[in-house]
Design a protein around this motif. Structure first.
Motif, PDB file in Angstrom:
ATOM      1  N   THR A 202       0.849  -1.194   0.000  1.00 19.05           N
ATOM      2  CA  THR A 202       0.000   0.000   0.000  1.00 19.05           C
ATOM      3  C   THR A 202       0.879   1.236   0.000  1.00 19.05           C
ATOM      4  OG1 THR A 202      -1.739  -1.120   1.259  1.00 19.05           O
ATOM      5  CG2 THR A 202      -1.788   1.290   1.239  1.00 19.05           C
ATOM      6  N   ALA A 208      -3.818  12.551  -3.609  1.00 13.04           N
ATOM      7  CA  ALA A 208      -4.592  11.526  -4.305  1.00 13.04           C
ATOM      8  C   ALA A 208      -4.073  11.291  -5.717  1.00 13.04           C
ATOM      9  CB  ALA A 208      -6.069  11.929  -4.341  1.00 13.04           C
ATOM     10  N   LYS A 210      -1.224  10.693  -6.595  1.00 12.78           N
ATOM     11  CA  LYS A 210      -0.141   9.713  -6.618  1.00 12.78           C
ATOM     12  C   LYS A 210      -0.658   8.283  -6.832  1.00 12.78           C
ATOM     13  CE  LYS A 210       3.591  12.252  -5.766  1.00 12.78           C
ATOM     14  NZ  LYS A 210       4.364  12.139  -4.530  1.00 12.78           N
ATOM     15  N   GLU A 211      -1.974   8.113  -6.757  1.00 16.46           N
ATOM     16  CA  GLU A 211      -2.514   6.749  -6.813  1.00 16.46           C
ATOM     17  C   GLU A 211      -2.183   6.050  -8.124  1.00 16.46           C
ATOM     18  OE1 GLU A 211      -6.588   4.152  -6.103  1.00 16.46           O
ATOM     19  OE2 GLU A 211      -6.658   6.337  -5.844  1.00 16.46           O
ATOM     20  N   ARG A 215       0.034   2.519  -8.432  1.00 18.32           N
ATOM     21  CA  ARG A 215      -0.451   1.272  -9.034  1.00 18.32           C
ATOM     22  C   ARG A 215       0.396   0.883 -10.243  1.00 18.32           C
ATOM     23  NH1 ARG A 215      -5.001  -0.475  -6.589  1.00 18.32           N
ATOM     24  NH2 ARG A 215      -6.211   1.036  -5.373  1.00 18.32           N
ATOM     25  N   HIS A 221      -2.577  -1.290  -3.429  1.00 12.94           N
ATOM     26  CA  HIS A 221      -3.519  -0.413  -2.742  1.00 12.94           C
ATOM     27  C   HIS A 221      -2.925   0.988  -2.612  1.00 12.94           C
ATOM     28  CE1 HIS A 221      -5.275  -4.261  -1.561  1.00 12.94           C
ATOM     29  NE2 HIS A 221      -4.092  -4.591  -1.048  1.00 12.94           N
ATOM     30  N   PHE A 222      -3.812   1.952  -2.381  1.00 17.30           N
ATOM     31  CA  PHE A 222      -3.412   3.330  -2.136  1.00 17.30           C
ATOM     32  C   PHE A 222      -4.231   3.855  -0.967  1.00 17.30           C
ATOM     33  CE2 PHE A 222      -3.815   7.918  -2.650  1.00 17.30           C
ATOM     34  CZ  PHE A 222      -2.493   8.299  -2.821  1.00 17.30           C
ATOM     35  N   ASN A 224      -5.032   7.342   1.037  1.00 12.41           N
ATOM     36  CA  ASN A 224      -4.948   8.798   1.127  1.00 12.41           C
ATOM     37  C   ASN A 224      -4.921   9.175   2.599  1.00 12.41           C
ATOM     38  OD1 ASN A 224      -5.345  11.577   1.145  1.00 12.41           O
ATOM     39  ND2 ASN A 224      -6.721  11.557  -0.627  1.00 12.41           N
TER      40      ASN A 224
END
Length: 346
Positions: A202, A208, A210-211, A215, A221-222, A224
């Motif tokens: 994760t 946000a 950077k998600e 991936r 997973h990410f 915030n």
């Protein structure tokens, strides 16, 4: 040996060409022509004397890939023409308990850094990889495995081992739940290495945006960290969190995310931290720890692992004369994710 590098002459001067002498080969020395050198935040901090103690002129650079050009008569592991690598260490006492177990980074008498350190034999200041040549004792030269692209491998010598070592120290394996705080030069290597070990990874960030990057690098997973509900839901869900943020920041938001017996390991920030609440550490047997690079055996293990798993950093190649711009961009986090200098440009 006369050579050319780039050096800082003072904390506020740009890096500029600098002619200097590399030492003659000692019996156990390896001489290398440097092909590629990664650019680390430590290089910037040292050039600008952010940590104090910089000896000028300072030639940074401790993520080095090169080709052997000569060896001393006692050298047995390298020959002229071999590809080889040098990381953050070029010497240690070699006799203390830490050195004897291959943890030279924790040498009881202090490690000898690749730059801005005192040579243990002649007392001279060490100069790093922003140069055409380097001479290093054999025990601190690493073999570059076949299959690792020399043009991309240099950041493994610092960013790679800095994140590999805590993953190994805390026993990350298939199914381990690993969090990575920050997605820069260190963070992106932590993600790639943990994924290659089979961990459930994760990435944690306040941004946000950077998600997608997280991936793309392989994170499953990410999280915030600005989302209070998401942070609460993630409580007690990690075995290891690697914190790569290089500036002072609050550690307490990450502690509730640790499971019993889990560890928050700091690899980015050096210096004072904001006040800690020890209650959750005591009540759930959680740990806040630190980790510094790795020893020579572990660094070679990391290089071999990366060759086997096809793990390489994401790099942007630059010329030597672009280093000052690269420093400016690095301060703004404007790099994905590591600069590498093509030393043929020097």
């Amino acid at each position: 040996m006369q050579t050319l590098g780039y050096a800082a002459q003072s904390p506020d001067s740009p890096l500029a060409p600098f002619h200097f002498e590399r030492r003659d080969l000692r019996p156990n020395d390896v001489a290398m022509e440097i092909l590629y050198c990664g650019v680390c935040h430590s290089d910037l901090h040292t050039a600008r004397n952010d940590w104090g103690g910089t000896v000028y002129p300072a030639v940074p650079g401790h993520e080095i890939v090169g080709r052997v050009t000569g060896v001393g008569p006692e050298v047995t592991r390298f020959k002229e023409g071999d590809l080889a690598a040098v990381g953050c260490l070029v010497d240690s006492c070699r006799t203390c308990d830490q050195c004897e177990k291959g943890e030279e980074q924790y040498c009881r008498t202090g490690l000898t850094g690749t730059y801005n350190a005192r040579d243990r034999v002649d007392g001279s200041n060490t100069y790093g990889g922003y140069s055409k040549h380097i001479v290093v004792r054999e025990e601190f030269v690493l073999t570059l495995p076949a299959g690792l692209d020399p043009a991309k491998a240099a950041p493994l010598l610092c960013a790679g081992i800095t994140t590999y070592s805590p993953l190994r120290t805390w026993g990350v394996k298939a199914g381990s739940r690993v969090g990575v705080v920050g997605l820069g030069g260190l963070g992106h290597m932590a993600v790639k290495l943990a994924v290659a070990m089979g961990a459930d990874v994760t990435v944690m960030s306040r941004s946000a945006d950077k998600e997608a990057d997280a991936r793309e690098l392989g994170a499953q997973h990410f999280l915030n960290t600005s989302d209070k509900a998401a942070m609460k839901a993630a409580g007690s869900s990690f075995d290891l969190i690697i914190d790569t943020v290089p500036v002072q920041h609050d550690l307490m938001p990450y502690v509730p995310l640790l499971d019993v017996d889990a560890t928050l390991c700091l690899v980015g920030q050096l210096g004072p931290a904001p006040d800690l609440n020890t209650a959750p550490l005591v009540l759930s047997r959680k740990r806040i720890a630190g980790s510094l690079i790795g020893g020579i055996p572990e660094t070679q293990e990391m290089l071999n692992f990366c060759a086997e798993k096809g793990v390489l950093p994401e790099v942007e190649m630059i010329r030597m004369d672009q280093i000052n711009d690269a420093f400016d961009r690095m301060e703004k986090s404007d790099v994905r994710y590591r600069f590498v200098i093509d030393m043929s440009s020097l």
